[in-house]
Design a protein around this motif. Structure first.
Motif, short mmCIF file in Angstrom:
data_model
loop_
_atom_site.label_atom_id
_atom_site.label_comp_id
_atom_site.label_asym_id
_atom_site.label_seq_id
_atom_site.Cartn_x
_atom_site.Cartn_y
_atom_site.Cartn_z
N ASP A 39 -10.66 -16.68 -4.58
CA ASP A 39 -9.18 -17.19 -4.32
C ASP A 39 -8.39 -16.05 -4.06
OD1 ASP A 39 -9.89 -19.80 -4.17
OD2 ASP A 39 -9.36 -20.11 -6.14
N ILE A 40 -7.76 -16.03 -2.84
CA ILE A 40 -6.77 -14.87 -2.40
C ILE A 40 -5.28 -15.38 -2.25
CG2 ILE A 40 -6.29 -12.72 -0.73
CD1 ILE A 40 -9.35 -12.79 -0.35
N PRO A 41 -4.52 -15.07 -2.94
CA PRO A 41 -3.06 -15.44 -2.49
C PRO A 41 -2.49 -14.82 -1.40
CG PRO A 41 -3.15 -14.10 -4.55
CD PRO A 41 -4.50 -14.07 -4.30
N LEU A 42 -1.89 -15.26 -0.82
CA LEU A 42 -1.42 -15.10 0.68
C LEU A 42 0.13 -15.13 0.64
CD1 LEU A 42 -4.09 -16.85 3.31
CD2 LEU A 42 -4.01 -14.39 2.42
N ILE A 97 1.46 -14.65 4.15
CA ILE A 97 1.44 -15.01 5.47
C ILE A 97 1.76 -16.41 5.69
CG2 ILE A 97 -0.76 -15.06 6.20
CD1 ILE A 97 -0.08 -13.84 8.79
N ARG A 98 2.76 -17.14 6.36
CA ARG A 98 2.82 -18.54 6.60
C ARG A 98 2.72 -18.82 8.01
NH1 ARG A 98 3.14 -21.36 2.03
NH2 ARG A 98 3.77 -20.38 0.42
N ASP A 99 2.81 -17.87 9.17
CA ASP A 99 2.67 -18.06 10.63
C ASP A 99 1.53 -18.84 10.75
OD1 ASP A 99 4.33 -17.72 13.44
OD2 ASP A 99 2.03 -16.98 13.49
N PRO A 100 1.53 -19.88 11.59
CA PRO A 100 0.07 -20.55 11.70
C PRO A 100 -0.66 -19.57 12.80
CG PRO A 100 1.93 -21.94 12.82
CD PRO A 100 2.70 -20.90 11.97
N GLY A 148 -11.66 -22.33 2.66
CA GLY A 148 -10.30 -23.30 2.47
C GLY A 148 -9.03 -22.65 2.60
N HIS A 149 -8.10 -23.41 2.78
CA HIS A 149 -6.54 -22.88 2.51
C HIS A 149 -5.84 -23.93 1.87
CE1 HIS A 149 -2.44 -21.99 3.89
NE2 HIS A 149 -2.68 -20.68 3.60
N ASP A 150 -5.09 -23.46 0.78
CA ASP A 150 -4.17 -24.68 0.25
C ASP A 150 -2.95 -24.21 0.69
OD1 ASP A 150 -2.55 -26.00 -1.48
OD2 ASP A 150 -3.24 -25.18 -3.32
N PRO A 151 -2.33 -24.94 1.76
CA PRO A 151 -0.94 -24.57 2.36
C PRO A 151 0.23 -24.88 1.06
CG PRO A 151 -1.63 -26.72 3.14
CD PRO A 151 -2.84 -26.47 2.05
N ASN A 211 -0.53 -21.78 -0.74
CA ASN A 211 -0.79 -20.47 0.18
C ASN A 211 -1.86 -19.69 -0.34
OD1 ASN A 211 -0.35 -19.65 2.63
ND2 ASN A 211 1.02 -17.89 2.12
N VAL A 212 -3.03 -20.38 -0.84
CA VAL A 212 -3.84 -19.67 -1.41
C VAL A 212 -5.24 -19.81 -0.34
CG1 VAL A 212 -5.70 -19.24 -3.17
CG2 VAL A 212 -3.31 -19.70 -3.57
N LEU A 213 -6.12 -18.53 0.14
CA LEU A 213 -7.13 -18.56 0.66
C LEU A 213 -8.70 -18.68 -0.07
CD1 LEU A 213 -8.85 -18.17 3.18
CD2 LEU A 213 -8.39 -15.83 3.00
N THR A 214 -9.33 -19.57 0.11
CA THR A 214 -10.61 -19.56 -0.46
C THR A 214 -11.76 -19.14 0.36
OG1 THR A 214 -9.87 -21.42 -1.82
CG2 THR A 214 -12.29 -20.99 -1.90
N LEU A 215 -12.44 -17.95 0.06
CA LEU A 215 -13.31 -17.27 0.76
C LEU A 215 -14.49 -17.66 -0.14
CD1 LEU A 215 -12.36 -13.65 1.57
CD2 LEU A 215 -12.43 -15.96 3.09
N HIS A 216 -15.79 -17.79 0.63
CA HIS A 216 -17.06 -17.63 0.14
C HIS A 216 -17.80 -16.45 0.74
CE1 HIS A 216 -21.43 -17.67 -0.07
NE2 HIS A 216 -21.21 -18.58 -1.10
#
Length: 162
Positions: A96-99, A101-104, A124-127, A130-135
């Motif tokens: 999980d990486i906190p982001l 950036i908000r621009d689509p 995945g991305h939790d809007p 604003n957390v990106l999930t990477l495998h």
């Protein structure tokens, strides 16, 4: 009239694509292709309500260079993992990486960058958070990968799109 002029390049591209796919230059295909191409080109802006503007083209070129280099390195690393198997000691997992950036458009570009890079997949991305999930195929250095995503990709994308 101005709207038609802006739609013309897309309409021409769509018409050419229509004619190539149908393998015909008959009058019927020309007329039908023109009507379909103009209709789709005029309706396309409705489907994309959020506009994007590329600012800082040099930053975009630098980002493209970083992405190309990282993709080459990642290809080498994934190839090594595939050829050597368990001897490499790869540790796959989710990160999980906190982001910020908000621009689509920036998020879409980040998704493409991450997914184009072998060994990583945008999971995945939790809007709300604003957390990106990477495998990741080899998650031996989660802090380093987080730093790469945030510094090499997210920061330039924010400069370009926000």
């Amino acid at each position: 009239m101005k709207r038609l002029l802006h739609a013309l390049p897309l309409a021409c591209l769509l018409l050419i694509l229509w004619l190539v796919l149908n393998d015909s230059l008959s009058t019927g295909h020309l007329l039908l292709g023109t009507v379909i191409a103009l209709t789709l080109a005029l309706l396309a802006p409705i489907l994309r309500p959020v506009r994007s503007r590329l600012s800082h083209p040099l930053t975009a070129l630098r980002l493209a260079w970083h992405v190309a280099v990282d993709i080459a390195r990642s290809n080498r690393d994934v190839g090594r993992i595939i050829l050597l198997g368990a001897r490499v000691g790869a540790h796959p997992g989710f990160l999980d990486i906190p982001l910020r950036i908000r621009d689509p458009h920036g998020l879409a570009a980040l998704a493409c960058i991450v997914t184009f890079t072998p060994g990583t997949v945008w999971s995945g991305h939790d809007p709300e958070r604003n957390v990106l999930t990477l495998h990741v195929l080899d998650l031996s250095d989660p802090q380093g990968l987080t730093r790469i995503i945030q510094d090499r990709y997210e920061r330039p994308l924010m400069e370009i799109f926000e």
